[in-house]
Design an enzyme around this catalytic site. Sequence first.
Site, PDB file in Angstrom:
ATOM      1  N   HIS A 181       0.866  -1.191   0.000  1.00  2.00           N
ATOM      2  CA  HIS A 181       0.000   0.000   0.000  1.00  2.00           C
ATOM      3  C   HIS A 181       0.895   1.231   0.000  1.00  2.00           C
ATOM      4  O   HIS A 181       1.624   1.492   0.962  1.00  2.00           O
ATOM      5  CB  HIS A 181      -0.895  -0.002   1.242  1.00  2.00           C
ATOM      6  CG  HIS A 181      -1.728   1.235   1.381  1.00  2.00           C
ATOM      7  ND1 HIS A 181      -2.702   1.577   0.468  1.00  2.00           N
ATOM      8  CD2 HIS A 181      -1.707   2.235   2.299  1.00  2.00           C
ATOM      9  CE1 HIS A 181      -3.261   2.718   0.830  1.00  2.00           C
ATOM     10  NE2 HIS A 181      -2.673   3.141   1.933  1.00  2.00           N
ATOM     11  N   GLY A 215      -4.440   8.436   4.526  1.00  2.00           N
ATOM     12  CA  GLY A 215      -4.747   9.811   4.876  1.00  2.00           C
ATOM     13  C   GLY A 215      -3.557  10.656   5.247  1.00  2.00           C
ATOM     14  O   GLY A 215      -3.701  11.845   5.558  1.00  2.00           O
ATOM     15  N   LYS A 236       0.013  10.743   0.921  1.00  2.00           N
ATOM     16  CA  LYS A 236       0.859  10.127  -0.117  1.00  2.00           C
ATOM     17  C   LYS A 236       0.448  10.571  -1.525  1.00  2.00           C
ATOM     18  O   LYS A 236       1.281  10.987  -2.329  1.00  2.00           O
ATOM     19  CB  LYS A 236       0.792   8.596  -0.002  1.00  2.00           C
ATOM     20  CG  LYS A 236       1.292   8.047   1.316  1.00  2.00           C
ATOM     21  CD  LYS A 236       1.304   6.527   1.335  1.00  2.00           C
ATOM     22  CE  LYS A 236      -0.100   5.922   1.272  1.00  2.00           C
ATOM     23  NZ  LYS A 236      -0.919   6.253   2.465  1.00  2.00           N
ATOM     24  N   ASP A 266      -1.673   3.886  -4.626  1.00  4.00           N
ATOM     25  CA  ASP A 266      -2.467   3.064  -3.713  1.00  4.00           C
ATOM     26  C   ASP A 266      -1.989   1.610  -3.625  1.00  4.00           C
ATOM     27  O   ASP A 266      -1.730   1.101  -2.538  1.00  4.00           O
ATOM     28  CB  ASP A 266      -3.953   3.094  -4.080  1.00  4.00           C
ATOM     29  CG  ASP A 266      -4.816   2.444  -3.008  1.00  4.00           C
ATOM     30  OD1 ASP A 266      -4.719   2.893  -1.841  1.00  4.00           O
ATOM     31  OD2 ASP A 266      -5.559   1.496  -3.314  1.00  4.00           O
ATOM     32  N   ARG A 292      18.705  14.009  12.639  1.00  2.00           N
ATOM     33  CA  ARG A 292      19.102  15.400  12.378  1.00  2.00           C
ATOM     34  C   ARG A 292      20.323  15.493  11.463  1.00  2.00           C
ATOM     35  O   ARG A 292      20.418  16.401  10.646  1.00  2.00           O
ATOM     36  CB  ARG A 292      19.415  16.112  13.702  1.00  2.00           C
ATOM     37  CG  ARG A 292      18.253  16.167  14.683  1.00  2.00           C
ATOM     38  CD  ARG A 292      17.164  17.123  14.234  1.00  2.00           C
ATOM     39  NE  ARG A 292      17.631  18.492  14.156  1.00  2.00           N
ATOM     40  CZ  ARG A 292      17.647  19.349  15.181  1.00  2.00           C
ATOM     41  NH1 ARG A 292      17.208  18.945  16.381  1.00  2.00           N
ATOM     42  NH2 ARG A 292      18.075  20.575  15.030  1.00  2.00           N
TER      43      ARG A 292
END
Length: 310
Positions: A141, A159, A162, A180, A245
């Site tokens: 997915h 949600g 992407k 998808d 970082r």
Amino acid sequence: MEKTVTIPLQKFCEDNALEIIWANRQNIFLTSYSITRPGLELSGFFEGFDSRRIIVLGKTEDLFLSSMDEKLQNERIKKLLSYKEIPCIIVARDMPITNALKQQAIEANCPILRSKKITSVLMNDLFYYLNILLAPQTNVHGVLMDVSGVGVLIIGNSGIGKSETAIELIKRGHRLVTDDNVLIKRISKRLVGYAPERIQHFLELRGIGIINVKEMYGSGSILMQKDVKLVIELEAWQADKEYERLGNKTIYHDILGVKVMKYIIPVKPGRNLSIIIESATRNYIAQSFGYNSAQDLLEKTMMQFQEKNF
């Protein structure tokens, strides 16, 4: 565990430019990547014979069979075709089909096909075709994009953004492979990503619905397949989580036993994800050529420290 692929005989022949001489089957059942030329078997030696392989008869096998009398020729072909698992026999070089071969194939219910290609080219093409067809595969997915020539798999919870990020990347000149549902096959050590046929060129945008990327942005905005080289995982920003970082730690994502470099990108309002993904991809390309910016910064910092103290 062995993979068995059932493919319609007609499609198999169309894909490989094969003529159907005789067939009483609608499908071909394939389990082996390999193809065999049965020189030893036609001489009577069947030890170690793998009957799951497609059999190809070339000029050498044809001459060898022609050197036998009719009775012996029938016996050898009958013995060969007594192995019921043989998917089919393919005669190369557009050579004529002998009565003995055709009759024995009919009795054994083994499809007999013919190719115009020379034997070596035919076997090479079949080997490549079977490696793709029988390759281990999985569905992921996510969204697969071609970003600056690199296959980037974008994953994350539903949600998270992407598809919206994919549209932004397309507007910036990059190309969509699939949205998808990403079909990934492991071919040797390569991970090749495809769009399932039903959803090719389509992309879902919440609040708008399904759009056809090819129709909206042109054929240059889509790609049929791409090797997966980089994984970008989008996740909701967590205030209490320590994110990378410096970039001096490399993490990997396992797909079908192949480790792929991965970046985890925290998502929150105000972050331009398309530019971040572009930057991550360019950084991956730089590292592929041996340049590591975090290491470069560390070395320069150490040099300055040594100059000040010595």
